[in-house]
Design a protein around this motif. Structure first.
Motif: not given
Length: 193
Positions: A93-112
């Motif tokens: 029942n979770e929001n896919e868009t919100m979960l996708y934002q989490v994975v993008l944020a994690l990937r981008d912060s790790l790249e930084i």
């Protein structure tokens, strides 16, 4: 009328696996308080069950073109980067868009944080930073932050500049240090009066 349970607990797990489905970092979350019908209980309480889930998930997602799938009654969003895959697992029942934002944020912060060198060796060498970035993004299944710049600034290491103090231990140096201390003490006494 159906009762909906509104909760902040949206992430069930964050996984970073290598290209052979081996764990690099895994975090499974479960709310600290019981919920009705055990709705948010961990579906994988043992390491054996977690490894079976991870292996099946890897087999289904490795070298695929999608970023969001439904797997084992969970919504899974993921990103493949070089030789690792970052997964964020949520409930049905979770929001896919919100979960996708989490994975993008994690990937981008790790790249930084890892200076655009997001591969298995770099992640293992900087495991402390990676773990802190995950904790700054999601805590106990609650999404805290999705801005990679904010996450990376919260996780940065202290400066590594090796500042050495050159002390002049000659008689001249000691005398000037003593005069400086006297001046400061005199100034403080005047301020107190």
């Amino acid at each position: 009328m159906a009762q909906s349970n509104v909760t902040l607990f949206t992430v069930n797990a964050i996984l970073i696996l290598d290209n052979d489905s081996h764990r690099i970092l895994t975090q499974y979350y479960q709310p600290p308080h019981p919920y009705p019908h055990n709705q948010y209980a961990s579906a994988y309480p043992t390491i054996k069950e977690q490894r079976i889930f991870e292996k099946g998930l890897f087999d289904k997602t490795h070298k695929q073109g999608t970023d969001i799938i439904l797997y084992d009654n969970h919504i899974v969003v993921y990103k493949e980067v070089v030789d690792v895959i970052i997964y964020v697992v949520g409930g049905l029942n979770e929001n896919e868009t919100m979960l996708y934002q989490v994975v993008l944020a994690l990937r981008d912060s790790l790249e930084i944080l890892l200076k655009h060198s997001l591969d298995k060796r770099t992640i293992i060498d900087n495991y402390d930073l990676v773990s802190l970035a995950v904790d700054e993004t999601v805590d106990d299944g609650i999404i805290l932050e999705t801005d990679p710049i904010v996450i990376s600034t919260r996780v940065t290491r202290p400066p590594t500049n090796d500042t050495t103090i050159n002390l002049d231990l000659s008689e001249q140096g000691l005398m000037s240090a003593l005069q400086l201390v006297r001046a400061k003490v005199s100034e403080r006494v005047k301020q107190a009066l």
